[in-house]
Write an enzyme that holds these catalytic residues in place. Structure first.
Site, PDB file in Angstrom:
ATOM      1  N   SER A   1      24.537 -72.312  18.468  1.00  0.00           N
ATOM      2  CA  SER A   1      23.763 -73.460  18.987  1.00  0.00           C
ATOM      3  C   SER A   1      23.469 -73.265  20.466  1.00  0.00           C
ATOM      4  O   SER A   1      22.372 -73.567  20.939  1.00  0.00           O
ATOM      5  CB  SER A   1      24.520 -74.770  18.769  1.00  0.00           C
ATOM      6  OG  SER A   1      25.774 -74.741  19.422  1.00  0.00           O
TER       7      SER A   1
ATOM      8  N   ASP B   1      29.929 -72.988  26.109  1.00  0.00           N
ATOM      9  CA  ASP B   1      29.127 -72.065  25.290  1.00  0.00           C
ATOM     10  C   ASP B   1      27.800 -71.720  25.968  1.00  0.00           C
ATOM     11  O   ASP B   1      27.400 -70.550  26.019  1.00  0.00           O
ATOM     12  CB  ASP B   1      28.832 -72.674  23.908  1.00  0.00           C
ATOM     13  CG  ASP B   1      30.072 -72.763  23.036  1.00  0.00           C
ATOM     14  OD1 ASP B   1      31.166 -72.477  23.538  1.00  0.00           O
ATOM     15  OD2 ASP B   1      29.939 -73.111  21.851  1.00  0.00           O
TER      16      ASP B   1
HETATM   17  N1  LIG Z   1      19.038 -69.169  14.965  1.00  0.00           N
HETATM   18  C1  LIG Z   1      18.954 -70.503  14.893  1.00  0.00           C
HETATM   19  N2  LIG Z   1      17.832 -71.088  14.483  1.00  0.00           N
HETATM   20  C2  LIG Z   1      17.764 -72.412  14.416  1.00  0.00           C
HETATM   21  N3  LIG Z   1      18.756 -73.278  14.704  1.00  0.00           N
HETATM   22  C3  LIG Z   1      19.893 -72.748  15.120  1.00  0.00           C
HETATM   23  C4  LIG Z   1      20.069 -71.349  15.237  1.00  0.00           C
HETATM   24  N4  LIG Z   1      21.312 -71.129  15.660  1.00  0.00           N
HETATM   25  C5  LIG Z   1      21.890 -72.343  15.793  1.00  0.00           C
HETATM   26  N5  LIG Z   1      21.057 -73.322  15.480  1.00  0.00           N
HETATM   27  C6  LIG Z   1      21.350 -74.783  15.516  1.00  0.00           C
HETATM   28  O1  LIG Z   1      22.721 -74.929  15.865  1.00  0.00           O
HETATM   29  C7  LIG Z   1      23.462 -75.568  14.808  1.00  0.00           C
HETATM   30  C8  LIG Z   1      24.849 -74.946  14.678  1.00  0.00           C
HETATM   31  O2  LIG Z   1      25.596 -75.331  15.794  1.00  0.00           O
HETATM   32  P1  LIG Z   1      27.168 -75.514  15.769  1.00  0.00           P
HETATM   33  O3  LIG Z   1      27.572 -76.467  14.688  1.00  0.00           O
HETATM   34  O4  LIG Z   1      27.518 -75.851  17.142  1.00  0.00           O
HETATM   35  O5  LIG Z   1      27.719 -74.082  15.373  1.00  0.00           O
HETATM   36  P2  LIG Z   1      27.862 -72.756  16.247  1.00  0.00           P
HETATM   37  O6  LIG Z   1      29.325 -72.479  16.233  1.00  0.00           O
HETATM   38  O7  LIG Z   1      27.136 -71.690  15.517  1.00  0.00           O
HETATM   39  O8  LIG Z   1      27.348 -73.053  17.603  1.00  0.00           O
HETATM   40  C9  LIG Z   1      22.620 -75.362  13.566  1.00  0.00           C
HETATM   41  O9  LIG Z   1      22.858 -76.403  12.629  1.00  0.00           O
HETATM   42  C10 LIG Z   1      21.202 -75.407  14.132  1.00  0.00           C
HETATM   43  O10 LIG Z   1      20.776 -76.744  14.301  1.00  0.00           O
HETATM   44  C1  LIG Z   2      34.959 -76.899  20.107  1.00  0.00           C
HETATM   45  C2  LIG Z   2      34.230 -76.422  21.362  1.00  0.00           C
HETATM   46  O1  LIG Z   2      35.203 -76.215  22.384  1.00  0.00           O
HETATM   47  C3  LIG Z   2      33.519 -75.097  21.123  1.00  0.00           C
HETATM   48  C4  LIG Z   2      32.505 -75.141  20.010  1.00  0.00           C
HETATM   49  O2  LIG Z   2      31.933 -73.877  19.776  1.00  0.00           O
HETATM   50  P1  LIG Z   2      31.059 -73.582  18.493  1.00  0.00           P
HETATM   51  O3  LIG Z   2      29.908 -74.539  18.473  1.00  0.00           O
HETATM   52  O4  LIG Z   2      31.922 -73.806  17.282  1.00  0.00           O
HETATM   53  O5  LIG Z   2      30.597 -72.177  18.629  1.00  0.00           O
HETATM   54  C5  LIG Z   2      33.259 -77.517  21.781  1.00  0.00           C
HETATM   55  C6  LIG Z   2      32.730 -77.373  23.199  1.00  0.00           C
HETATM   56  O6  LIG Z   2      33.363 -76.737  24.050  1.00  0.00           O
HETATM   57  O7  LIG Z   2      31.678 -77.958  23.475  1.00  0.00           O
HETATM   58 MG   LIG Z   3      27.834 -74.676  18.836  1.00  0.00          MG
END
Ligand SMILES: Nc1ncnc2c1ncn2[C@@H]1O[C@H](COP(=O)(O)OP(=O)(O)O)[C@@H](O)[C@H]1O
Ligand SMILES: C[C@@](O)(CCOP(=O)(O)O)CC(=O)O
Ligand SMILES: [Mg+2]
Length: 397
Positions: free
Chosen positions: A146, A204
């Site tokens: 994200s 992040d």
């Molecule tokens: N390559 C991508 N294309 C579109 N949306 C994305 C992409 N990567 C991440 N996202 C957005 O970020 C969300 C995932 O974020 P999150 O739950 O924080 O997990 P992560 O650990 O991968 O950051 C997805 O549901 C989507 O909305």
């Molecule tokens: C749980 C947390 O510490 C990291 C979240 O990372 P991810 O979206 O799971 O890649 C939330 C944050 O720092 O904003």
């Molecule tokens: Mg994330």
């Protein structure tokens, strides 16, 4: 408005220590990965804004005249800030049809794109353009997809709006922005993260912006330039989860049991600080087995704490057990609840041990690979410097 085509990319991240605690003002240590998200922005004459997100099967186009109506009268060009424009978020939610508070994958990605786009172009002419994003990162698995997405959006849209320059010179394969411009990218990426995470710490997007290894505390970012080379195994349990939901769960637990949970967060803070100290010692004195013993113990203690916070998962327990049979220590990374874990490899860990561990984890249905860490932060690319397979995907749209 003439729009120049542009390619940007940003890395994913692994949190070594401090996930969740960092949301509550504690220290986190995080490092960029060699897996990146790539974005292509191109100007069009269709009178539309289109967004192509093949990783999440989302392909949408909006009419500029419809979008224009969403800009609140008083909005104007918003300055970089830490707060979302609540009125714009409300209008956008209504526009894309989010009826309940729960945003799914597609809605979150669309909302954060439209939010940054309208905030940056709101007071001027809305440009007709197409944005396509492809990521090597698994989505929603704890590796900061994200944030990498938000950083790419912020960098590309800030450049297109003229708020920051495009740093690439004629013959450069890649180029990075100056410190002030990186601050602006980071600040807008944080707003994208706010839409996706609800209450992000900002760690992040900081790693996605600056790359390398960082110490992060309450918005303060300290790059760690002297760190030893660490060998890390990344495992994706493939159990889906949402950072937003998990962050909210931890907050509820802290509110319910403050006197129990606050010491846990303090302990995680101490783990991050101890880890940072050991990593620094490892660059200034000969590396010994004892350094690795401490790093392993810190991993184990933190994994227990994360279970106490309620963000563990049986798949992550399996990861820890399987690697421990090979004498290797693992913890979840990112928000937990499934998603990814990291395993520390010692310098003397034989490649045959790594191979059998990887195979055992694959036999559990997981994805698993040895990774290199510390890739560069957000950068602009010439088309020639984008990997051929990524270029092929981005050029489809
Ligand atoms: N390559 C991508 N294309 C579109 N949306 C994305 C992409 N990567 C991440 N996202 C957005 O970020 C969300 C995932 O974020 P999150 O739950 O924080 O997990 P992560 O650990 O991968 O950051 C997805 O549901 C989507 O909305
Ligand atoms: C749980 C947390 O510490 C990291 C979240 O990372 P991810 O979206 O799971 O890649 C939330 C944050 O720092 O904003
Ligand atoms: Mg994330």
């Amino acid at each position: 408005m003439t729009i120049k085509d542009l390619f940007v990319s940003a890395p994913g991240k692994a949190i070594l220590h401090g996930e969740h605690a960092v949301v509550h003002g504690k220290v986190a240590l995080a490092v960029s990965l060699n897996l990146r998200t790539y974005l292509r922005l191109k100007g069009t004459t269709t009178g539309n804004v289109c967004i192509n997100l093949p990783n999440i099967d989302t392909f949408l186009c909006y009419d500029l005249s419809e979008l224009k109506q969403l800009i609140p009268g008083s909005c104007g060009k918003r300055e970089d800030g830490k707060l979302l424009d609540a009125e714009l978020v409300r209008r956008l939610r209504e526009f894309i049809g989010v009826t309940n508070g729960n945003l799914d994958t597609c809605n979150m990605a669309t909302l954060s794109f439209l939010y940054i786009y309208l905030s940056l172009f709101g007071s001027s002419e809305l440009p007709s353009l197409t944005v396509s994003v492809w990521s090597e990162l698994p989505t929603g698995a704890g590796l900061g997809s994200s944030a990498a997405y938000s950083v790419c959006l912020a960098a590309a849209l800030l450049c297109t709006s003229g708020a920051i320059p495009a740093p690439l010179k004629d013959l450069d394969p890649t180029a990075r922005w100056c410190q002030d411009d990186l601050e602006r990218i980071n600040s807008w990426a944080f707003q994208g993260e706010m839409i996706i995470h609800g209450n992000p710490s900002g760690v992040d997007n900081a790693v996605g912006t600056w790359g390398g290894m960082l110490r992060f505390l309450a918005g303060k970012i300290i790059p760690l330039s002297r760190v030893p080379l660490l060998r890390i195994l990344l495992t994706n349990t493939k159990v889906p989860r949402s950072t937003k939901v998990l962050v909210a769960r931890v907050k509820d637990k802290i509110n319910k049991f403050p006197s129990i949970m606050i010491p846990v967060l303090d302990s995680v803070d101490a783990i991050s600080c101890t880890c940072e100290k050991v990593l620094s010692e490892m660059t200034s004195e000969p590396i010994t087995g004892e350094h690795y013993n401490i790093l392993e113990e810190l991993i184990d203690i933190n994994q227990h704490h994360l279970n106490v916070m309620g963000v563990g998962h049986s798949s992550l327990d399996t990861l820890c057990q399987v690697t421990l049979t090979k004498g290797l220590h693992s913890k979840l990374t990112g928000a937990g609840g499934g998603g990814c874990g990291i395993t520390l490899l010692r310098p003397e860990t034989d490649s045959s041990v790594v191979q059998t561990t990887v195979q055992d984890l694959k036999d559990c249905g997981f994805d698993c690979w040895e990774t290199s860490i510390g890739g560069p932060g957000v950068q602009q690319h010439s088309p020639l410097s984008v990997k051929e397979e990524v270029l092929e995907i981005l050029n489809r749209y």
